[in-house]
Design an enzyme around this catalytic site. Structure first.
Site, PDB file in Angstrom:
ATOM      1  N   HIS A 177     -32.991 -23.517  96.022  1.00  0.00           N
ATOM      2  CA  HIS A 177     -33.895 -23.813  94.905  1.00  0.00           C
ATOM      3  C   HIS A 177     -33.234 -23.484  93.570  1.00  0.00           C
ATOM      4  O   HIS A 177     -33.291 -24.286  92.625  1.00  0.00           O
ATOM      5  CB  HIS A 177     -35.185 -23.013  95.064  1.00  0.00           C
ATOM      6  N   GLU A 178     -32.612 -22.322  93.479  1.00  0.00           N
ATOM      7  CA  GLU A 178     -31.961 -21.927  92.228  1.00  0.00           C
ATOM      8  C   GLU A 178     -30.785 -22.849  91.898  1.00  0.00           C
ATOM      9  O   GLU A 178     -30.550 -23.177  90.739  1.00  0.00           O
ATOM     10  CB  GLU A 178     -31.511 -20.469  92.289  1.00  0.00           C
ATOM     11  N   HIS A 222     -31.862 -25.888  90.102  1.00  0.00           N
ATOM     12  CA  HIS A 222     -31.938 -25.783  88.643  1.00  0.00           C
ATOM     13  C   HIS A 222     -30.580 -26.045  87.998  1.00  0.00           C
ATOM     14  O   HIS A 222     -30.496 -26.666  86.926  1.00  0.00           O
ATOM     15  CB  HIS A 222     -32.440 -24.395  88.247  1.00  0.00           C
ATOM     16  N   HIS A 234     -29.765 -29.044  85.314  1.00  0.00           N
ATOM     17  CA  HIS A 234     -29.108 -28.829  84.029  1.00  0.00           C
ATOM     18  C   HIS A 234     -27.876 -29.715  83.890  1.00  0.00           C
ATOM     19  O   HIS A 234     -27.659 -30.331  82.831  1.00  0.00           O
ATOM     20  CB  HIS A 234     -28.710 -27.356  83.894  1.00  0.00           C
TER      21      HIS A 234
END
Length: 232
Positions: A102-103, A106, A110
């Site tokens: 999940h991280e 991100h 980006h």
């Protein structure tokens, strides 16, 4: 004159929202703990899973590091670092793999210029100010009967609600990216993937609850000031 007894909106709006937020937090904690005891068959740690997914997306420059705490995982676009908590970084659990992926989602957002994450980053400075000063400004404006202070405070707090609203698609998209990657790479088996999905779905509830709390507080401020103006 404004009195504390007027603030029954806190009881009927904010308290139920806060109870929902506490329930969501307990839900994510219990779900994470449950799947922290389920180890993935391929033996990936959270850090290894994050590194592999980053490399598959060409994000070799993004680092993975361990940070203290539980569920303190996050991605910082300013430093290009995926920070994984102690319960995720070295763990081979299904929960750890889901959170790590999940991280990384991100980081991929980006890198690809995903619009909602850019918008969220742009309004963070205003949101930080709003979350600190908005409510004191509104109550000071009510006490001093200065409409400009009241309106400015409400406007500031509205940015907090907007931030939470923008956060929803950002978090859901990161989870979807994570699950798609884990499935396409066979990093997790079918049943393991279901466990990771439950962890990420529980985490998503906390963002929904945060939005509800923000909207409840915003509505409370609007109704309080409306009552004060009708009494004038």
């Amino acid at each position: 004159m404004f009195g504390w007894y007027y603030d029954y909106y806190y009881i009927i709006l904010v308290i139920p929202a806060m109870i929902l937020a506490m329930w969501a937090q307990m839900k994510v904690s219990s779900t994470f703990n449950r799947y922290s005891r389920v180890l993935n068959m391929r033996g990936y740690t959270g850090a290894q899973a994050a590194r592999e997914i980053l490399d598959r997306n060409g994000l070799y420059h993004v680092q993975v590091r361990q940070v203290q705490g539980k569920l303190t995982d996050h991605f910082d676009p300013r430093t290009n670092v995926v920070s994984l908590s102690e319960s995720v970084y070295g763990s081979t659990s299904v929960a750890a793999i889901g959170v790590a992926a999940h991280e990384v989602g991100h980081a991929v957002q980006h890198a690809k210029g995903y619009a909602p994450i850019k918008l969220r980053a742009a309004i963070i400075p205003i949101t930080n100010i709003g979350s600190t000063l908005a409510i004191p400004l509104v109550f000071l404006g009510i006490f001093m009967q200065v409409d400009m202070l009241i309106n400015f405070g409400i406007l500031l707090f509205a940015t907090v609600a907007v931030f939470q609203l923008v956060t929803l698609p950002v978090e859901y998209n990161a989870s979807n990216r994570a699950l798609e990657t884990l499935e396409s790479t066979n990093m997790l088996g079918t049943e393991e993937l279901k466990g990771a999905k439950r962890v990420l779905s529980a985490a998503a509830l906390t963002y929904v609850a945060a939005l509800i709390v923000a909207v409840a507080n915003l509505l409370r401020l609007i109704l309080l000031t409306g009552d004060r103006r009708r009494d004038d």
